[in-house]
Design a protein around this motif. Sequence first.
Motif, PDB file in Angstrom:
ATOM      1  N   ILE A  32       0.862  -1.182   0.000  1.00  0.00           N
ATOM      2  CA  ILE A  32       0.000   0.000   0.000  1.00  0.00           C
ATOM      3  C   ILE A  32       0.897   1.230   0.000  1.00  0.00           C
ATOM      4  N   ASN A  33       0.842   1.998  -1.084  1.00  0.00           N
ATOM      5  CA  ASN A  33       1.670   3.192  -1.196  1.00  0.00           C
ATOM      6  C   ASN A  33       1.261   4.231  -0.163  1.00  0.00           C
ATOM      7  N   ARG A  34       2.258   4.846   0.451  1.00  0.00           N
ATOM      8  CA  ARG A  34       2.003   5.944   1.385  1.00  0.00           C
ATOM      9  C   ARG A  34       1.701   7.198   0.582  1.00  0.00           C
ATOM     10  N   TYR A  35       0.814   8.021   1.123  1.00  0.00           N
ATOM     11  CA  TYR A  35       0.469   9.273   0.465  1.00  0.00           C
ATOM     12  C   TYR A  35       1.575  10.287   0.727  1.00  0.00           C
ATOM     13  N   MET A  36       2.278  10.698  -0.323  1.00  0.00           N
ATOM     14  CA  MET A  36       3.322  11.713  -0.217  1.00  0.00           C
ATOM     15  C   MET A  36       3.604  12.283  -1.593  1.00  0.00           C
ATOM     16  N   SER A  37       4.205  13.452  -1.614  1.00  0.00           N
ATOM     17  CA  SER A  37       4.525  14.106  -2.878  1.00  0.00           C
ATOM     18  C   SER A  37       5.626  13.333  -3.599  1.00  0.00           C
ATOM     19  N   GLN A  38       5.784  13.617  -4.872  1.00  0.00           N
ATOM     20  CA  GLN A  38       6.819  12.953  -5.662  1.00  0.00           C
ATOM     21  C   GLN A  38       8.196  13.278  -5.093  1.00  0.00           C
ATOM     22  N   ALA A  39       8.398  14.517  -4.649  1.00  0.00           N
ATOM     23  CA  ALA A  39       9.691  14.901  -4.062  1.00  0.00           C
ATOM     24  C   ALA A  39       9.967  14.107  -2.790  1.00  0.00           C
ATOM     25  N   GLN A  40       8.945  13.925  -1.960  1.00  0.00           N
ATOM     26  CA  GLN A  40       9.108  13.139  -0.735  1.00  0.00           C
ATOM     27  C   GLN A  40       9.433  11.678  -1.069  1.00  0.00           C
ATOM     28  N   LYS A  41       8.770  11.138  -2.096  1.00  0.00           N
ATOM     29  CA  LYS A  41       9.050   9.759  -2.516  1.00  0.00           C
ATOM     30  C   LYS A  41      10.496   9.611  -2.962  1.00  0.00           C
ATOM     31  N   GLU A  42      10.988  10.542  -3.771  1.00  0.00           N
ATOM     32  CA  GLU A  42      12.363  10.492  -4.256  1.00  0.00           C
ATOM     33  C   GLU A  42      13.348  10.583  -3.091  1.00  0.00           C
ATOM     34  N   GLU A  43      13.049  11.463  -2.129  1.00  0.00           N
ATOM     35  CA  GLU A  43      13.914  11.613  -0.963  1.00  0.00           C
ATOM     36  C   GLU A  43      13.982  10.312  -0.162  1.00  0.00           C
ATOM     37  N   LYS A  44      12.832   9.669   0.044  1.00  0.00           N
ATOM     38  CA  LYS A  44      12.791   8.401   0.783  1.00  0.00           C
ATOM     39  C   LYS A  44      13.583   7.323   0.048  1.00  0.00           C
ATOM     40  N   LYS A  45      13.431   7.269  -1.263  1.00  0.00           N
ATOM     41  CA  LYS A  45      14.157   6.267  -2.048  1.00  0.00           C
ATOM     42  C   LYS A  45      15.661   6.479  -1.950  1.00  0.00           C
ATOM     43  N   LEU A  46      16.106   7.736  -2.002  1.00  0.00           N
ATOM     44  CA  LEU A  46      17.527   8.034  -1.877  1.00  0.00           C
ATOM     45  C   LEU A  46      18.060   7.640  -0.502  1.00  0.00           C
ATOM     46  N   GLU A  47      17.212   7.746   0.524  1.00  0.00           N
ATOM     47  CA  GLU A  47      17.599   7.358   1.881  1.00  0.00           C
ATOM     48  C   GLU A  47      17.490   5.851   2.098  1.00  0.00           C
ATOM     49  N   GLY A  48      16.974   5.139   1.104  1.00  0.00           N
ATOM     50  CA  GLY A  48      16.802   3.688   1.224  1.00  0.00           C
ATOM     51  C   GLY A  48      15.611   3.307   2.085  1.00  0.00           C
ATOM     52  N   LYS A  49      14.666   4.211   2.229  1.00  0.00           N
ATOM     53  CA  LYS A  49      13.485   3.950   3.051  1.00  0.00           C
ATOM     54  C   LYS A  49      12.289   3.608   2.169  1.00  0.00           C
ATOM     55  N   SER A  50      11.375   2.859   2.727  1.00  0.00           N
ATOM     56  CA  SER A  50      10.202   2.400   1.985  1.00  0.00           C
ATOM     57  C   SER A  50       9.184   3.530   1.797  1.00  0.00           C
ATOM     58  N   THR A  51       8.486   3.477   0.677  1.00  0.00           N
ATOM     59  CA  THR A  51       7.391   4.422   0.422  1.00  0.00           C
ATOM     60  C   THR A  51       6.045   3.698   0.460  1.00  0.00           C
ATOM     61  N   ALA A  52       6.050   2.489   1.013  1.00  0.00           N
ATOM     62  CA  ALA A  52       4.824   1.697   1.088  1.00  0.00           C
ATOM     63  C   ALA A  52       4.777   0.960   2.426  1.00  0.00           C
ATOM     64  N   ASP A  53       3.591   0.511   2.771  1.00  0.00           N
ATOM     65  CA  ASP A  53       3.391  -0.349   3.941  1.00  0.00           C
ATOM     66  C   ASP A  53       2.928  -1.710   3.440  1.00  0.00           C
ATOM     67  N   PHE A  54       3.143  -2.753   4.246  1.00  0.00           N
ATOM     68  CA  PHE A  54       2.865  -4.117   3.824  1.00  0.00           C
ATOM     69  C   PHE A  54       2.104  -4.891   4.909  1.00  0.00           C
ATOM     70  N   PRO A  55       0.873  -4.487   5.210  1.00  0.00           N
ATOM     71  CA  PRO A  55       0.129  -5.199   6.261  1.00  0.00           C
ATOM     72  C   PRO A  55      -0.240  -6.615   5.826  1.00  0.00           C
ATOM     73  N   ARG A  56      -0.318  -7.508   6.833  1.00  0.00           N
ATOM     74  CA  ARG A  56      -0.740  -8.893   6.567  1.00  0.00           C
ATOM     75  C   ARG A  56      -2.257  -8.948   6.672  1.00  0.00           C
ATOM     76  N   ILE A  57      -2.872  -9.537   5.661  1.00  0.00           N
ATOM     77  CA  ILE A  57      -4.317  -9.706   5.594  1.00  0.00           C
ATOM     78  C   ILE A  57      -4.639 -11.173   5.852  1.00  0.00           C
ATOM     79  N   VAL A  58      -5.645 -11.431   6.675  1.00  0.00           N
ATOM     80  CA  VAL A  58      -6.101 -12.792   6.946  1.00  0.00           C
ATOM     81  C   VAL A  58      -7.568 -12.867   6.546  1.00  0.00           C
TER      82      VAL A  58
END
Length: 126
Positions: A32-58
Amino acid sequence: MNNVSLIGRLVHDPDLKRTQDGKAYTQFNLAINRYMSQAQKEEKKLEGKSTADFPRIVAFGKTAENCCKYLQKGAMVSVIGKVTTSNYENNAGDVIYTTDITADRVTFLEPFNSEYRKTPLREDAV
């Protein structure tokens, strides 16, 4: 009120399993992609941080069976459910706490012939 609504893509194919009393269930993760601007996404990627969450569904029962029969990795779905927590003791004797989303309803948001469907439907899943 414990109510969750999510939209995302399956990270892996769901597998049908059975509880000790024979009830069908499956578990899968959603990207699930986090809501953020394109600039914020690029910054997170450069920092090696995720721009999405991965909850487990049962999912249980017929919902689980349909998920396993018709969904594959990459399929986009909507999940309506609730947050559930539980715990268990691992082999080392440590108590492990988990947080999951228990699905009340899973809606398939793409046609079955989607570009994300790499292989034909799996008839052996159920």
